[in-house]
Scaffold this motif. Structure first.
Motif, PDB file in Angstrom:
ATOM      1  N   SER A 197      -4.500  12.406  -1.379  1.00 47.67           N
ATOM      2  CA  SER A 197      -5.061  11.127  -0.832  1.00 47.67           C
ATOM      3  C   SER A 197      -3.965  10.067  -0.688  1.00 47.67           C
ATOM      4  N   LYS A 198      -2.990  10.105  -1.620  1.00 45.50           N
ATOM      5  CA  LYS A 198      -1.890   9.132  -1.543  1.00 45.50           C
ATOM      6  C   LYS A 198      -1.003   9.419  -0.346  1.00 45.50           C
ATOM      7  N   TYR A 200      -2.635  14.477  -5.391  1.00 45.30           N
ATOM      8  CA  TYR A 200      -1.986  13.295  -4.750  1.00 45.30           C
ATOM      9  C   TYR A 200      -2.069  13.366  -3.231  1.00 45.30           C
ATOM     10  N   THR A 232       2.798   1.474  -3.377  1.00 43.49           N
ATOM     11  CA  THR A 232       1.933   1.891  -4.498  1.00 43.49           C
ATOM     12  C   THR A 232       1.605   3.377  -4.410  1.00 43.49           C
ATOM     13  N   ALA A 233       1.275   3.821  -3.186  1.00 45.50           N
ATOM     14  CA  ALA A 233       0.934   5.259  -3.000  1.00 45.50           C
ATOM     15  C   ALA A 233       2.127   6.123  -3.332  1.00 45.50           C
ATOM     16  N   SER A 234       3.341   5.707  -2.897  1.00 43.50           N
ATOM     17  CA  SER A 234       4.549   6.505  -3.141  1.00 43.50           C
ATOM     18  C   SER A 234       4.858   6.554  -4.626  1.00 43.50           C
ATOM     19  N   THR A 279       0.841  -1.220   0.000  1.00 44.61           N
ATOM     20  CA  THR A 279       0.000   0.000   0.000  1.00 44.61           C
ATOM     21  C   THR A 279       0.864   1.254   0.000  1.00 44.61           C
ATOM     22  N   LYS A 308      -2.589   7.977   2.649  1.00 44.93           N
ATOM     23  CA  LYS A 308      -2.417   6.520   2.730  1.00 44.93           C
ATOM     24  C   LYS A 308      -1.065   6.162   3.330  1.00 44.93           C
ATOM     25  N   VAL A 309      -0.037   6.901   2.886  1.00 42.88           N
ATOM     26  CA  VAL A 309       1.291   6.634   3.398  1.00 42.88           C
ATOM     27  C   VAL A 309       1.325   6.888   4.894  1.00 42.88           C
ATOM     28  N   SER A 360       2.725   6.312  -7.026  1.00 46.53           N
ATOM     29  CA  SER A 360       1.705   7.169  -7.654  1.00 46.53           C
ATOM     30  C   SER A 360       2.058   8.646  -7.493  1.00 46.53           C
TER      31      SER A 360
END
Length: 604
Positions: free
Chosen positions: A157-158, A155, A135-137, A132, A161-162, A139
């Motif tokens: 939201s990403k 970005y 993938t976020a990083s 997770t 997530k991190v 993106s």
């Protein structure tokens, strides 16, 4: 030292050398095995510190990655964003590489390809969180690379997530690092125990070698040294003894010469060739047969006898036994016709390799031989006397049988016959009308009938008891002792010590019964006894019957022997019967001490 002693010492040293080789080889082998085991454990632990460092660095990289991602949310300048993006990209690459290497192994990083089941389980929990964040990083990096001036909202939201998964990653990663550390400590502990075990094994091997190799070897060396010192003393003693032996040898030669002369004068001694020619004759031989000892070439058998048959017999003996030797008796005759018996030995020997002779050594046994012939004559005479004695015994047996038959006829006629006659007359005189007299006569008839039955039983009992035929020797002897005790009023007891109950052949049983009956009757008639004990015992091969009484006893040496039929017939018949069944009879008695008769009968 002797040759055998040298061989023994050599074997001892070879044994010691083998023991030392075994001891040193065992120590070397234990050291090699110890090093192999320790290096194997050390090799397994070489990567532990690298694994722990890389795993700890993963936590630092995740924190750095999160910090740079969060910094993007407060940075508006495009160049600074690009710089942050490059940092994130570099950190992410190292983070992903280390993450995969920790699970799959990496030779360049020095990481093993396998993990413990506990660590693998924790990685399974960690991988979704890692994916997770990764993938976020990626993106975020892709968004900024496509548009460095892209707004934060594209970005944000990403970033969240991190931030949201960083805590879970750090927690699980902490658990993994702790597990790595715990496993490393366990390996160290195992290595320590292995070292202790190897140290104990080495000490045990050294102790075993001390007890079973070095200590016995030291004892063997000590023993060999003692043997060497003893051998040295023995060698010195042998050298001294050799001188004495040399002197003793010279003395012995002189004594042997003197002994040879003495033998020549005292023994019947001669040397002859295999063909019978006399080589040398001793003085005693010469004097006995009146020949000169220097009659060279004379045939030996012609010297020993003047009778042709005796000469031929002696010649045949020498011819047949000149190679094997012989010993036995020889009859010879001197010149004056005197019979001489010799105990003679013919001994072949070779004074040289090319020459062979026969030694004749003899002793005169004329008197002994005459005595033997006389003994033979007396033995034949004794045999004739024994045959005459046997004839007397046989005639006495027939006479006793006739007496027994007459006694039985008299008992039947005078006793049973008269009682039967009285019974007949009493029966005829009964008047049925006179009840009172008839009753009295019937009672008298009952008593008379009982006496007749008793007489018949006594007569038949003295013949062959039915118990012997029907049940064997033990019931028959039991009945015998009971009846004789009842009839004589004496205490006659049968004691079966070993519960003997075997049946024997009828011939053995009747003879045992008659011998025992005769022994008991003798104790009743002649011993003035009050108690008679008949004891039975047996083993696997022997039945033993002992008849003891407490009578007046007698001197067994004064019992008359049957030669002309006078006296001693009871004992003689007993002895003849016991011989007939291959048994043995022993009689023991003394005046005032009773009598014991012992029968030993084979059971096989």
């Amino acid at each position: 030292m002797t040759k055998n002693g040298n061989s023994l010492d050599q074997r001892t040293f070879d044994k010691l050398r083998r023991l030392y080789i075994i001891a040193l080889s065992t120590i070397a082998l234990s050291v090699i095995i110890s090093q192999i085991l320790i290096r194997k454990h050390l090799s397994a632990q070489e990567s532990d510190s690298t694994v722990i460092n890389v795993a700890g660095r993963q936590r630092m990289l995740s924190q750095k990655l999160t910090k740079d991602v969060v910094s993007l949310s407060s940075e508006a300048h495009p160049e600074k964003k690009t710089r942050l993006k490059n940092n994130i990209k570099s950190t992410l690459h190292l983070w992903e590489l280390s993450h995969k290497a920790l699970q799959k192994g990496n030779d360049s990083l020095g990481l093993p390809k396998t993990n413990s089941p506990e660590v693998s389980t924790k990685y399974k929990l960690l991988n979704p969180v890692f994916d997770t964040i990764s993938t976020a990083s990626k993106s975020i990096i892709e968004t900024i690379e496509n548009n460095p001036k892209a707004p934060l909202t594209s970005y944000s939201s990403k970033i969240e997530k991190v931030k949201a998964h960083e805590g879970s990653f750090l927690k699980i990663m902490d658990e993994i690092v702790n597990q790595y550390d715990l496993e490393a400590d366990e390996k160290v502990e195992r290595l320590r125990k292995l070292e202790l075990w190897l140290t104990g094994l080495t000490l045990f091997i050294l102790l075993g070698e001390l007890l079973f190799i070095f200590w016995p070897a030291a004892k063997s060396v000590k023993s060999v040294l003692a043997d060497l010192l003893h051998a040295e003393k023995h060698a010195k003693k042998m050298a001294f003894d050799a001188d004495e032996l040399s002197q003793a040898k010279e003395k012995s030669i002189k004594e042997l010469r003197a002994l040879s002369r003495a033998m020549d004068d005292t023994l019947l001694f001669a040397r002859i060739l295999p063909n019978g020619s006399v080589v040398h004759m001793g003085n005693k031989f010469s004097r006995l047969f009146k020949y000169s000892k220097f009659n060279d070439g004379m045939m030996f058998w012609n010297m020993l006898s003047q009778v042709e048959t005796e000469q031929a017999a002696i010649e045949d003996l020498i011819t047949r036994h000149k190679k094997t030797g012989w010993q036995g008796e020889v009859k010879s005759t001197t010149k004056d016709g005197k019979d001489i018996w010799l105990e003679m030995a013919i001994i072949p020997y070779s004074p040289t390799e090319e020459k062979s002779e026969l030694l004749i050594i003899a002793s005169e046994i004329t008197e002994r031989k005459i005595a033997q012939l006389e003994i033979g004559r007396l033995t034949e005479k004794s045999f004739q006397e024994k045959m005459n004695q046997q004839k007397i015994i046989s005639s006495k047996i027939i006479e006793n049988q006739e007496k027994e038959q007459n006694r039985i006829a008299k008992d039947v006629h005078d006793g049973i016959g008269q009682m039967l006659t009285g019974l007949k007359y009493n029966l005829e005189s009964i008047d049925p009308k006179d009840v009172e007299k008839a009753t009295v006569k019937i009672e008298h008839l009952k008593e008379l009938t009982s006496n007749i039955i008793k007489g018949v039983r006594t007569a038949t009992f003295n013949l062959t008891p039915p118990e012997l035929t029907d049940h064997g020797i033990v019931p028959a002897l039991t009945k015998l002792t009971q009846e004789l005790g009842r009839l004589t009023g004496k205490e006659i007891v049968l004691f079966n010590k070993t519960d003997f109950n075997q049946r024997m052949d009828s011939l053995s049983e009747i003879n045992i019964y008659r011998i025992t009956q005769e022994a008991i009757n003798n104790a009743i008639k002649y011993a003035d006894s009050t108690h008679i004990l008949v004891s039975l015992s047996h083993s696997k091969d022997i039945l033993s019957i002992v008849i003891d009484d407490n009578g007046k006893g007698f001197d067994p040496t004064k019992v008359k022997h049957v030669k002309s039929g006078d006296g001693g017939m009871g004992l003689t018949f007993m002895q003849e019967r016991i011989k007939y069944i291959d048994g043995r009879l022993f009689l023991t008695s003394a005046k005032g001490k009773g009598t014991r008769v012992t029968l030993n009968i084979p059971l096989t």
